[in-house]
Design a protein around this motif. Sequence first.
Motif, PDB file in Angstrom:
ATOM      1  N   TRP A   1      -0.578  -8.795  11.595  1.00 50.56           N
ATOM      2  CA  TRP A   1      -1.147  -7.946  10.798  1.00 50.56           C
ATOM      3  C   TRP A   1      -2.279  -7.394  11.472  1.00 50.56           C
ATOM      4  O   TRP A   1      -3.291  -8.145  12.032  1.00 50.56           O
ATOM      5  N   GLU A   2      -2.737  -6.070  11.469  1.00 57.34           N
ATOM      6  CA  GLU A   2      -3.885  -5.504  12.048  1.00 57.34           C
ATOM      7  C   GLU A   2      -4.277  -4.512  11.192  1.00 57.34           C
ATOM      8  O   GLU A   2      -3.743  -3.710  10.403  1.00 57.34           O
ATOM      9  N   VAL A   3      -5.717  -4.227  11.414  1.00 56.73           N
ATOM     10  CA  VAL A   3      -6.492  -3.301  10.698  1.00 56.73           C
ATOM     11  C   VAL A   3      -7.563  -2.461  11.455  1.00 56.73           C
ATOM     12  O   VAL A   3      -8.197  -3.180  12.392  1.00 56.73           O
ATOM     13  N   TRP A   4      -7.755  -1.231  11.166  1.00 54.47           N
ATOM     14  CA  TRP A   4      -8.803  -0.361  11.602  1.00 54.47           C
ATOM     15  C   TRP A   4      -9.722  -0.079  10.553  1.00 54.47           C
ATOM     16  O   TRP A   4      -9.373   0.306   9.651  1.00 54.47           O
ATOM     17  N   GLY A   5     -10.783   0.268  10.983  1.00 56.56           N
ATOM     18  CA  GLY A   5     -11.913   0.684   9.905  1.00 56.56           C
ATOM     19  C   GLY A   5     -13.503   0.815  10.476  1.00 56.56           C
ATOM     20  O   GLY A   5     -13.607   0.564  11.786  1.00 56.56           O
ATOM     21  N   THR A   6     -14.402   0.815   9.645  1.00 59.68           N
ATOM     22  CA  THR A   6     -15.350   1.155   9.766  1.00 59.68           C
ATOM     23  C   THR A   6     -16.141  -0.073   9.003  1.00 59.68           C
ATOM     24  O   THR A   6     -16.365  -0.343   8.026  1.00 59.68           O
ATOM     25  N   TYR A   7     -17.149  -0.871   9.865  1.00 61.11           N
ATOM     26  CA  TYR A   7     -18.204  -1.726   9.411  1.00 61.11           C
ATOM     27  C   TYR A   7     -19.503  -0.976   9.172  1.00 61.11           C
ATOM     28  O   TYR A   7     -20.173  -0.430   9.956  1.00 61.11           O
TER      29      TYR A   7
END
Length: 183
Positions: free
Chosen positions: A142-148
């Motif tokens: 499972w993978e995820v992209w985003g903003t911290y």
Amino acid sequence: MTRILSATTFALLLAGSASAQIGGDPVTQETLVDRAEMMRIADAIDAAVDAKDWDAARSFFTDTIDVDFTSLVGGEPATIPADALIDGWSANLAGEKDSFHLRGNHRITFDGPDAATMTSHGYAWNRMPSGDLPENGGEDLWEVWGTYEHGFTRTEDGWRVDAMTFTATAQRGSEYVRDTPGS
């Protein structure tokens, strides 16, 4: 020499304008060490989580932390003990479940001499061999992209994270791997 100075001055003015537009304050001699330390801490949190070194991960946070992972798990943002955050991570990433975190494009804005906010892009994956089993969906990743967004406060022990938000922009892969704690 005049042309070089003018070009340099122009470039610095443009950099300042671009920085303001995308977030973050310009780098100065006064803030260079603080910026480097905040980026080191954010990267070290990722490295500690991936190494499952929970004591190291905990050392980068204040005692309580404002967290918002609602884009991944629903619910409401909350203020929780940092120990509870680390306990949750360690329970989810136990045993056979591995993780990999990567971040970049750090942008830091100072909210005073002892407070700052850092925004960065993030990518993470979780892998769990049991996800390959047909009854678990047949996929182990499972993978995820985003903003911290990390809130930092200066303590007597140096900079520490007192707030953390992750806003997912895309994810794919096995929900079983995302939602099932490792064993």
